[in-house]
Enzyme design. Structure first.
Site, short mmCIF file in Angstrom:
data_model
loop_
_atom_site.label_atom_id
_atom_site.label_comp_id
_atom_site.label_asym_id
_atom_site.label_seq_id
_atom_site.Cartn_x
_atom_site.Cartn_y
_atom_site.Cartn_z
N SER A 57 -6.24 -0.01 2.61
CA SER A 57 -5.02 0.26 1.85
C SER A 57 -4.31 1.57 2.20
O SER A 57 -3.24 1.84 1.68
CB SER A 57 -5.33 0.26 0.34
N LYS A 60 -0.67 1.37 3.15
CA LYS A 60 0.46 1.41 2.21
C LYS A 60 1.27 2.70 2.30
O LYS A 60 2.37 2.78 1.77
CB LYS A 60 -0.06 1.18 0.79
N SER A 113 -2.55 0.78 -5.97
CA SER A 113 -2.87 0.12 -4.71
C SER A 113 -2.67 -1.39 -4.82
O SER A 113 -3.46 -2.19 -4.28
CB SER A 113 -4.30 0.43 -4.26
#
Length: 432
Positions: A57, A60, A113
Site C-alpha cells: 500500500s 498509494k 489505506s
C-alpha cells in the site's frame, strides 16, 4: 606452498568486503531500506536500496500525488457499479451510486489505506485502472524513479507491480513537497460524514503507529532501551502489507529544521518500527543539513572579452544546502567551474558556470553561477549585436541610423561633385 598461500590471500580478499558490507547494514532487519534527506535527496544510509520489491500500500503515495495534481478536493465522485465488487483487503465499503468528495477519498486512501478509494480515484482520473497505471509510471519516471513498474493504484499484489526503496523515497520526497499531501499523512484519524448511500459516520484510523502509538502494547526496544513506537517529530507517511510484500513503511520526521524520509521493505513483525526508529535516529544524530551557499552570494569578478568593462560579477544562482556527516564537516570543499569562453555581451542572470560542493571527492550538491548584471560590448564590437537567441538586430540602435544618414549624406555629396565635373568637362569640350 606458494600456490596455497596465494589461494588463501585471494579467499581473504573476497571474504573481507563481503563481511564489511554485511556489517554496514546488519542493524537493518528489512530486506531493503534507505534513508534520505528530504530537502536535498541525499542518501544517508541504505541496504539493497535498488533491489526491486513489492510495495504493497505504499503505492498509494503515487496515487495520492496524481489525485492532488489532477483533481480538486471538493470535486464530487460517484461510485460506479463495479468498484465495490472488484476490491479486496482494506476498504471503506463504498456502495454503487454513492456520492463522495475527492477529499474524503484521499483521506480514506492515505489514512485508512482503503483499496476501494484508490481504485475509484484511478477510474475517476483515467477511466480505468490500466490507463491510470500508465499515468503512474510516467510520473514516477519524471520524479526520478529508475526501477519502478506500477500495475494498479492500491498495491494489491501483482508479480509485475514493483518498485525499490530508493525509488519510493524519491516519490515520497516529491509528495511531501505538496502541502495538502503533508497535512493528510500527518494525521492518523479522519471522519467521513454520512452520504447518500451510507447513513453511518465512517471513523478512520491510520496504521502508521509512528504518529501516535504509546503505552502498553506499543513498545519497542531501541539500543537496549524500551520506548514507545511513536516517534518524536514524525510527520507521516504510509504503511503497507501483503503476504508477498510483508510489512512495509515509508516514514518521515522533522527535527530542528532537518527533514528525513526512511523506507523499509519486507520487514517482519515490529521490526518495521525498530528499523524506522534506527534509520531516523541515525540521520538526526550523524548528519546536519547545512546551507552552504546563498542566492546572490558573491563568487568573483570574472574577466570577459570585448566587454565595455573588463569583468562581470559572478554570483550564486540559488540557495543550496547539503547533508553533511558531522565528522566530515571540515572536509567540505568548493569547486568553481566556469564556461570555457565568456564574451560580451552578457545579460543579467546569464549562466556562467556552476559551483560544486564535495567531501572526499564525492559531490554533495551544486548550483549555477550567474551574472549579477548585464555587460555590453565595446563600441567597436557592438556595431552588430547578437542576442542570446542568435538573432541579429541592429535596426533598433540609434547609432545604426546615424551611420546610415552619414553614408547617404556622403553619397549625395559625392554624386553632386561628380555631376559638376561632368558639366565642366562638357562645357570646355564644346568650346574647343
Amino acid at each position: 606452498m606458494k600456490r596455497k598461500l596465494a589461494l588463501f590471500i585471494a579467499l581473504i580478499l573476497v571474504i573481507i568486503p563481503l563481511t564489511t558490507s554485511h556489517a554496514e547494514n546488519s542493524w537493518i532487519a528489512a530486506k531493503s531500506a534507505v534513508l534520505i534527506d528530504a530537502d536535498t535527496g541525499t542518501v544517508l544510509a541504505q541496504k539493497n536500496m535498488d533491489k526491486q520489491m513489492y510495495p504493497a500500500s505504499t503505492t498509494k503515495i503515487m496515487t495520492g500525488i496524481l489525485a492532488l495534481e489532477n483533481c480538486k478536493l471538493d470535486e464530487v465522485v460517484t461510485v460506479d457499479d463495479k468498484t465495490p465488487y472488484e476490491i479486496e483487503g482494506q476498504q471503506i465499503y463504498l456502495q454503487a451510486g454513492e456520492i463522495i468528495t475527492m477529499k474524503d477519498l484521499l483521506n480514506a486512501m492515505l489514512i485508512q489505506s482503503a483499496n476501494d478509494a484508490a481504485l475509484l480515484i484511478a477510474k475517476h482520473i483515467s477511466g480505468s485502472q490500466e490507463e491510470f497505471a500508465k499515468l503512474m509510471n510516467k510520473k514516477a519516471k519524471e520524479i526520478g524513479a529508475k526501477n519502478t513498474n506500477f500495475i494498479n493504484p492500491n498495491g494489491l499484489h501483482d508479480d509485475n507491480h514493483v518498485t525499490t526503496a530508493y525509488d519510493m523515497a524519491m516519490i515520497a520526497r516529491y509528495a511531501m513537497q505538496n502541502e495538502t499531501f503533508r497535512n493528510i499523512v500527518s494525521n492518523y484519524t479522519y471522519t467521513i460524514a454520512p452520504t447518500n448511500k451510507q447513513p453511518e459516520t465512517r471513523y478512520l484510523k491510520s496504521k502508521n503507529k509512528l504518529l501516535y502509538a504509546t503505552g502498553s502494547g506499543n513498545k519497542i526496544t531501541i539500543d537496549g532501551n524500551v520506548t514507545n513506537i511513536k516517534y518524536e517529530g514524525a510527520t507521516g507517511i504510509k504503511t503497507g502489507y501483503t503476504p508477498e510484500a510483508s510489512n512495509c513503511l515509508v516514514s518521515s520526521a522533522s527535527r530542528n529544521g532537518q527533514n528525513l524520509i526512511a523506507v523499509v521493505y519486507y520487514d517482519p513483525g515490529n521490526n518495521l518500527y525498530i528499523d524506522s526508529h534506527n534509520l531516523l535516529d541515525y540521520g538526526f544524530e550523524n548528519f546536519t543539513n547545512k546551507k552552504v551557499a546563498f542566492k546572490n552570494e558573491f563568487i568573483e569578478n570574472i574577466p570577459i572579452e570585448h566587454g565595455s568593462i573588463p569583468f562581470v560579477t559572478a554570483i550564486v544562482g540559488e540557495d543550496i544546502s547539503a547533508s553533511i556527516a558531522n565528522d566530515k564537516a571540515e572536509k567540505l570543499k568548493r569547486n568553481i567551474l566556469l564556461n570555457d569562453k565568456i564574451t560580451a555581451p552578457i545579460t543579467k542572470n546569464q549562466i556562467l558556470g556552476k559551483i560544486e560542493y564535495s567531501i572526499d571527492n564525492k559531490i554533495l550538491t551544486s548550483a549555477t553561477i550567474i551574472a549579477a548584471d548585464s555587460v555590453d560590448q565595446k563600441a567597436i564590437f557592438s556595431v552588430v549585436n547578437t542576442t542570446q537567441s542568435g538573432i541579429v538586430n541592429v535596426f533598433t540602435k540609434w547609432w545604426f541610423w546615424l551611420i546610415i544618414v552619414f553614408i547617404l549624406w556622403r553619397l549625395y555629396i559625392y554624386r553632386r561633385r561628380k555631376k559638376r565635373r561632368r558639366r565642366f568637362k562638357s562645357k570646355y569640350k564644346l568650346k574647343g
